[in-house]
Design a protein around this motif. Structure first.
Motif, short mmCIF file in Angstrom:
data_model
loop_
_atom_site.label_atom_id
_atom_site.label_comp_id
_atom_site.label_asym_id
_atom_site.label_seq_id
_atom_site.Cartn_x
_atom_site.Cartn_y
_atom_site.Cartn_z
N ARG A 1 -14.10 -11.90 51.76
CA ARG A 1 -15.38 -12.43 52.26
C ARG A 1 -15.76 -11.75 53.57
NH1 ARG A 1 -13.01 -17.34 50.09
NH2 ARG A 1 -14.32 -18.01 48.37
N TYR A 2 -17.05 -11.70 53.82
CA TYR A 2 -17.57 -11.12 55.06
C TYR A 2 -18.96 -11.67 55.33
CZ TYR A 2 -20.05 -8.08 51.80
OH TYR A 2 -20.85 -7.60 50.78
N THR A 3 -19.47 -11.34 56.50
CA THR A 3 -20.80 -11.79 56.91
C THR A 3 -21.65 -10.56 57.21
OG1 THR A 3 -19.81 -13.75 57.89
CG2 THR A 3 -22.05 -13.25 58.56
N TYR A 4 -22.96 -10.65 56.93
CA TYR A 4 -23.89 -9.59 57.30
C TYR A 4 -25.23 -10.20 57.66
CZ TYR A 4 -25.79 -9.96 52.53
OH TYR A 4 -26.37 -10.41 51.37
N ARG A 5 -26.02 -9.44 58.38
CA ARG A 5 -27.34 -9.90 58.80
C ARG A 5 -28.42 -9.18 57.99
NH1 ARG A 5 -27.38 -13.24 62.58
NH2 ARG A 5 -29.56 -13.03 63.11
N GLU B 1 -28.42 -14.74 58.65
CA GLU B 1 -27.04 -14.36 58.41
C GLU B 1 -26.67 -14.74 56.98
OE1 GLU B 1 -23.87 -14.53 61.77
OE2 GLU B 1 -23.72 -16.40 60.65
N HIS B 2 -25.95 -13.86 56.29
CA HIS B 2 -25.56 -14.09 54.90
C HIS B 2 -24.07 -13.86 54.73
CE1 HIS B 2 -29.79 -14.12 53.65
NE2 HIS B 2 -29.94 -13.08 54.45
N ARG B 3 -23.51 -14.50 53.70
CA ARG B 3 -22.11 -14.29 53.35
C ARG B 3 -22.05 -13.40 52.13
NH1 ARG B 3 -18.01 -15.26 56.35
NH2 ARG B 3 -16.76 -16.35 54.84
N GLU C 1 -19.25 -11.31 49.37
CA GLU C 1 -17.87 -11.37 48.90
C GLU C 1 -17.64 -10.35 47.80
OE1 GLU C 1 -17.89 -15.05 45.73
OE2 GLU C 1 -17.45 -15.51 47.82
N ALA D 1 -21.49 -4.96 58.48
CA ALA D 1 -20.93 -6.26 58.12
C ALA D 1 -19.90 -6.62 59.18
CB ALA D 1 -20.30 -6.19 56.75
N ARG E 1 -15.76 -12.10 64.46
CA ARG E 1 -17.11 -11.51 64.42
C ARG E 1 -17.18 -10.17 65.14
NH1 ARG E 1 -20.82 -15.44 62.92
NH2 ARG E 1 -22.53 -14.49 64.05
#
Length: 111
Positions: A32-36, A41-43, A45, A66, A101
């Motif tokens: 899993r990771y996060t990105y803009r 902000e979105h997750r 995977e 990410a 982050r």
């Protein structure tokens, strides 16, 4: 007699090959990771990612990377700042590891 011994040996070898689990060369689990995307902000995977194959993560761009990866797979993940799993800036994440982050990346390679 020799033919029977050879047949038993061949049958045993085939049974052993079929009994041993075959590796799909994949990391089982979820990365899993996060990105803009703009102001939101979105997750993201990666589910059961293939081993030894570089993945440019969805959502990462030339301007935005990410971040905040969580390796919940059975494999080791190497997160790279650049696309294509190249460059001198990377971080190794063992199975179960997370990074905050502050870790930014654009591609990941599993082993």
């Amino acid at each position: 007699m020799r033919l029977r011994n050879a047949l038993v040996a061949a049958t045993s070898a085939i049974g052993l090959v079929l009994a041993v689990p075959v590796s799909a060369n994949a990391a089982d689990g979820v990365f899993r990771y996060t990105y803009r995307d703009g102001d939101s902000e979105h997750r993201g995977e990666l589910v059961d990612p293939r081993g030894e194959e570089c993945v440019d993560v969805q959502g990462a761009t030339g301007e935005e990377s990410a971040y905040a990866p969580a390796n919940r797979t059975s494999g080791t993940a190497v997160a790279f700042l650049d696309f294509g799993c190249v460059g001198d800036v990377y971080q190794v994440l063992d199975p179960g590891d997370s990074a905050g982050r502050r870790l930014h990346f654009r591609s990941v390679l599993f082993s």
